[in-house]
Design a protein around this motif. Structure first.
Motif, PDB file in Angstrom:
ATOM      1  N   ASN B  50       0.847  -1.194   0.000  1.00 34.89           N
ATOM      2  CA  ASN B  50       0.000   0.000   0.000  1.00 34.89           C
ATOM      3  C   ASN B  50       0.881   1.241   0.000  1.00 34.89           C
ATOM      4  O   ASN B  50       1.831   1.348   0.777  1.00 34.89           O
ATOM      5  CB  ASN B  50      -0.897  -0.004   1.236  1.00 34.89           C
ATOM      6  N   GLN B  51       0.539   2.178  -0.862  1.00 35.26           N
ATOM      7  CA  GLN B  51       1.354   3.376  -0.965  1.00 35.26           C
ATOM      8  C   GLN B  51       1.253   4.195   0.307  1.00 35.26           C
ATOM      9  O   GLN B  51       0.150   4.560   0.730  1.00 35.26           O
ATOM     10  CB  GLN B  51       0.927   4.236  -2.151  1.00 35.26           C
ATOM     11  N   GLY B  52       2.389   4.473   0.903  1.00 36.48           N
ATOM     12  CA  GLY B  52       2.445   5.358   2.059  1.00 36.48           C
ATOM     13  C   GLY B  52       1.898   4.795   3.347  1.00 36.48           C
ATOM     14  O   GLY B  52       1.766   5.522   4.331  1.00 36.48           O
ATOM     15  N   SER B  53       1.562   3.536   3.371  1.00 33.23           N
ATOM     16  CA  SER B  53       1.052   2.937   4.615  1.00 33.23           C
ATOM     17  C   SER B  53       1.503   1.483   4.707  1.00 33.23           C
ATOM     18  O   SER B  53       2.112   0.950   3.790  1.00 33.23           O
ATOM     19  CB  SER B  53      -0.473   3.025   4.678  1.00 33.23           C
ATOM     20  N   GLU B  54       1.177   0.855   5.818  1.00 24.68           N
ATOM     21  CA  GLU B  54       1.624  -0.515   6.050  1.00 24.68           C
ATOM     22  C   GLU B  54       0.992  -1.476   5.051  1.00 24.68           C
ATOM     23  O   GLU B  54      -0.176  -1.343   4.687  1.00 24.68           O
ATOM     24  CB  GLU B  54       1.255  -0.914   7.472  1.00 24.68           C
ATOM     25  N   SER B  59      -2.670 -14.562   5.209  1.00 22.80           N
ATOM     26  CA  SER B  59      -2.492 -15.522   6.288  1.00 22.80           C
ATOM     27  C   SER B  59      -1.202 -16.306   6.096  1.00 22.80           C
ATOM     28  O   SER B  59      -0.924 -16.794   4.999  1.00 22.80           O
ATOM     29  CB  SER B  59      -3.691 -16.477   6.317  1.00 22.80           C
ATOM     30  N   GLY B  60      -0.428 -16.400   7.157  1.00 25.59           N
ATOM     31  CA  GLY B  60       0.833 -17.134   7.103  1.00 25.59           C
ATOM     32  C   GLY B  60       2.047 -16.263   6.849  1.00 25.59           C
ATOM     33  O   GLY B  60       3.180 -16.758   6.886  1.00 25.59           O
ATOM     34  N   PHE B  61       1.827 -15.004   6.580  1.00 19.88           N
ATOM     35  CA  PHE B  61       2.927 -14.066   6.325  1.00 19.88           C
ATOM     36  C   PHE B  61       2.824 -12.892   7.301  1.00 19.88           C
ATOM     37  O   PHE B  61       1.732 -12.372   7.519  1.00 19.88           O
ATOM     38  CB  PHE B  61       2.882 -13.560   4.884  1.00 19.88           C
ATOM     39  N   VAL B  62       3.953 -12.497   7.886  1.00 21.12           N
ATOM     40  CA  VAL B  62       3.945 -11.436   8.881  1.00 21.12           C
ATOM     41  C   VAL B  62       4.957 -10.361   8.543  1.00 21.12           C
ATOM     42  O   VAL B  62       5.967 -10.613   7.888  1.00 21.12           O
ATOM     43  CB  VAL B  62       4.218 -11.991  10.300  1.00 21.12           C
ATOM     44  N   ILE B  63       4.687  -9.168   9.066  1.00 14.79           N
ATOM     45  CA  ILE B  63       5.504  -7.997   8.742  1.00 14.79           C
ATOM     46  C   ILE B  63       6.937  -8.144   9.234  1.00 14.79           C
ATOM     47  O   ILE B  63       7.860  -7.681   8.572  1.00 14.79           O
ATOM     48  CB  ILE B  63       4.847  -6.714   9.297  1.00 14.79           C
ATOM     49  N   ASP B  64       7.133  -8.774  10.372  1.00 17.36           N
ATOM     50  CA  ASP B  64       8.490  -8.902  10.907  1.00 17.36           C
ATOM     51  C   ASP B  64       9.370  -9.739   9.990  1.00 17.36           C
ATOM     52  O   ASP B  64      10.572  -9.524   9.919  1.00 17.36           O
ATOM     53  CB  ASP B  64       8.450  -9.531  12.299  1.00 17.36           C
ATOM     54  N   LYS B  65       8.793 -10.687   9.310  1.00 22.34           N
ATOM     55  CA  LYS B  65       9.534 -11.568   8.423  1.00 22.34           C
ATOM     56  C   LYS B  65       9.655 -10.982   7.021  1.00 22.34           C
ATOM     57  O   LYS B  65      10.688 -11.121   6.376  1.00 22.34           O
ATOM     58  CB  LYS B  65       8.813 -12.915   8.341  1.00 22.34           C
ATOM     59  N   PHE B  66       8.602 -10.312   6.556  1.00 24.62           N
ATOM     60  CA  PHE B  66       8.568  -9.778   5.191  1.00 24.62           C
ATOM     61  C   PHE B  66       8.171  -8.299   5.189  1.00 24.62           C
ATOM     62  O   PHE B  66       7.107  -7.939   4.674  1.00 24.62           O
ATOM     63  CB  PHE B  66       7.575 -10.566   4.334  1.00 24.62           C
ATOM     64  N   PRO B  67       8.983  -7.423   5.740  1.00 28.72           N
ATOM     65  CA  PRO B  67       8.626  -6.004   5.691  1.00 28.72           C
ATOM     66  C   PRO B  67       8.595  -5.488   4.261  1.00 28.72           C
ATOM     67  O   PRO B  67       9.444  -5.839   3.429  1.00 28.72           O
ATOM     68  CB  PRO B  67       9.741  -5.330   6.514  1.00 28.72           C
ATOM     69  N   ILE B  68       7.589  -4.656   3.987  1.00 30.90           N
ATOM     70  CA  ILE B  68       7.351  -4.138   2.635  1.00 30.90           C
ATOM     71  C   ILE B  68       7.205  -2.637   2.706  1.00 30.90           C
ATOM     72  O   ILE B  68       6.578  -2.105   3.615  1.00 30.90           O
ATOM     73  CB  ILE B  68       6.076  -4.771   2.046  1.00 30.90           C
ATOM     74  N   SER B  69       7.783  -1.963   1.734  1.00 24.72           N
ATOM     75  CA  SER B  69       7.570  -0.526   1.599  1.00 24.72           C
ATOM     76  C   SER B  69       7.061  -0.210   0.210  1.00 24.72           C
ATOM     77  O   SER B  69       7.334  -0.940  -0.747  1.00 24.72           O
ATOM     78  CB  SER B  69       8.872   0.242   1.864  1.00 24.72           C
ATOM     79  N   ARG B  70       6.298   0.886   0.119  1.00 30.87           N
ATOM     80  CA  ARG B  70       5.863   1.408  -1.187  1.00 30.87           C
ATOM     81  C   ARG B  70       5.771   2.916  -1.052  1.00 30.87           C
ATOM     82  O   ARG B  70       4.711   3.462  -0.786  1.00 30.87           O
ATOM     83  CB  ARG B  70       4.527   0.816  -1.628  1.00 30.87           C
ATOM     84  N   PRO B  71       6.895   3.592  -1.258  1.00 30.74           N
ATOM     85  CA  PRO B  71       6.932   5.040  -1.038  1.00 30.74           C
ATOM     86  C   PRO B  71       6.199   5.843  -2.107  1.00 30.74           C
ATOM     87  O   PRO B  71       5.821   6.990  -1.843  1.00 30.74           O
ATOM     88  CB  PRO B  71       8.435   5.359  -1.067  1.00 30.74           C
ATOM     89  N   ASN B  72       6.006   5.277  -3.286  1.00 33.18           N
ATOM     90  CA  ASN B  72       5.282   5.989  -4.355  1.00 33.18           C
ATOM     91  C   ASN B  72       4.532   4.987  -5.221  1.00 33.18           C
ATOM     92  O   ASN B  72       4.508   3.790  -4.924  1.00 33.18           O
ATOM     93  CB  ASN B  72       6.250   6.844  -5.177  1.00 33.18           C
ATOM     94  N   LEU B  73       3.920   5.492  -6.302  1.00 36.65           N
ATOM     95  CA  LEU B  73       3.040   4.645  -7.113  1.00 36.65           C
ATOM     96  C   LEU B  73       3.782   3.616  -7.950  1.00 36.65           C
ATOM     97  O   LEU B  73       3.184   2.673  -8.460  1.00 36.65           O
ATOM     98  CB  LEU B  73       2.175   5.520  -8.029  1.00 36.65           C
ATOM     99  N   THR B  74       5.074   3.796  -8.142  1.00 40.51           N
ATOM    100  CA  THR B  74       5.786   2.944  -9.100  1.00 40.51           C
ATOM    101  C   THR B  74       6.922   2.126  -8.500  1.00 40.51           C
ATOM    102  O   THR B  74       7.631   1.437  -9.236  1.00 40.51           O
ATOM    103  CB  THR B  74       6.355   3.802 -10.248  1.00 40.51           C
ATOM    104  N   PHE B  75       7.106   2.173  -7.185  1.00 32.36           N
ATOM    105  CA  PHE B  75       8.252   1.502  -6.576  1.00 32.36           C
ATOM    106  C   PHE B  75       7.863   0.827  -5.271  1.00 32.36           C
ATOM    107  O   PHE B  75       7.087   1.375  -4.481  1.00 32.36           O
ATOM    108  CB  PHE B  75       9.370   2.528  -6.308  1.00 32.36           C
TER     109      PHE B  75
END
Lengths: 108, 114
Positions: B50-54, B59-75
């Motif tokens: 999600n752009q600009g948010s968490e 199910s079965g996947f957690v933020i501590d293991k797979f942190p994700i960022s999306r600072p803009n619409l294309t990255f």
């Protein structure tokens, strides 16, 4: 949980033969997509079907979406060695549910 | 359509380390996702970026293991943390284009954990 049953899992045929791959579910999907994936690469989109009963053709490939939007088929006419690959059906929008895949091998 | 690039294309990592995978799209897209394809398997959705948010995890996947960022619409980036051999997979970025049902996948990042 939506599930997609794809069959057959493996298909080995001779060049020139026809084949059909099936994708079935007990759930209704808003849309269904077919992909082809080659080793070491990401899935490549072949077609998206969104309307029940829809038929789309892409050269020798014919895709059909069931009237109730619960099933789909991919038919290949006169298969060629270049058609070899993993074929995947995927239902939904964005958060796709994938079938198990069909590994197609076309022998010259 | 959309052209998606991923970096790195492949990596071999040691157990306990982390790897960050980058996904860049050539046009603005509505949604971005991360999928995993384990050896000989089909694709499984990890999370929606999600752009600009968490990110929203399946199910079965957690933020501590797979942190994700999306600072803009294309990255977007996906980090695989504290890796174990079970994390050996192909990780794929996927996007839905604007005003379309069509969904495209990147070339994937092949990760091997030793």
């Amino acid at each position: 949980t939506q599930l997609l049953e794809q069959s057959p899992q493996f298909l080995s045929i001779q060049e020139g033969e026809n084949l059909t791959v099936y994708c079935n579910s007990s759930s209704v999907f808003s849309s269904l997509q077919w992909y082809r994936q080659e080793p070491g690469e990401g899935p490549v989109l072949l077609v998206t079907v969104v309307t029940g009963g829809e038929v789309k053709k892409l050269k020798r490939l014919t895709f059909q979406f069931g009237d109730a939007r619960k099933d789909s088929s991919l038919h290949i006419t006169a298969a060629q060695p270049g058609d070899t690959g993993l074929y995947l059906c995927a239902g939904g929008y964005g958060k796709l549910t994938f079938g198990q895949g069909t590994i197609l091998t076309v022998h010259p | 359509s959309a052209v998606i690039s991923q970096k790195p294309s492949r990596d071999i990592c040691q157990r306990g380390t982390s790897l960050t995978i980058q996904c860049q799209v050539d046009s603005q897209v509505t949604m971005m996702f991360w999928y995993r394809q384990q050896p000989g398997q089909s694709l499984t959705l990890i999370a929606t970026a999600n752009q600009g948010s968490e990110a929203t995890y399946e199910s079965g996947f957690v933020i501590d293991k797979f942190p994700i960022s999306r600072p803009n619409l294309t990255f977007s980036t996906l980090t695989v943390s504290n890796m174990s051999p079970e994390d050996s997979s192909i990780y794929l970025c996927s996007v839905v284009t604007v005003l379309s049902y069509e969904q495209y996948f990147g070339p994937g990042t092949r990760l091997t954990v030793t």
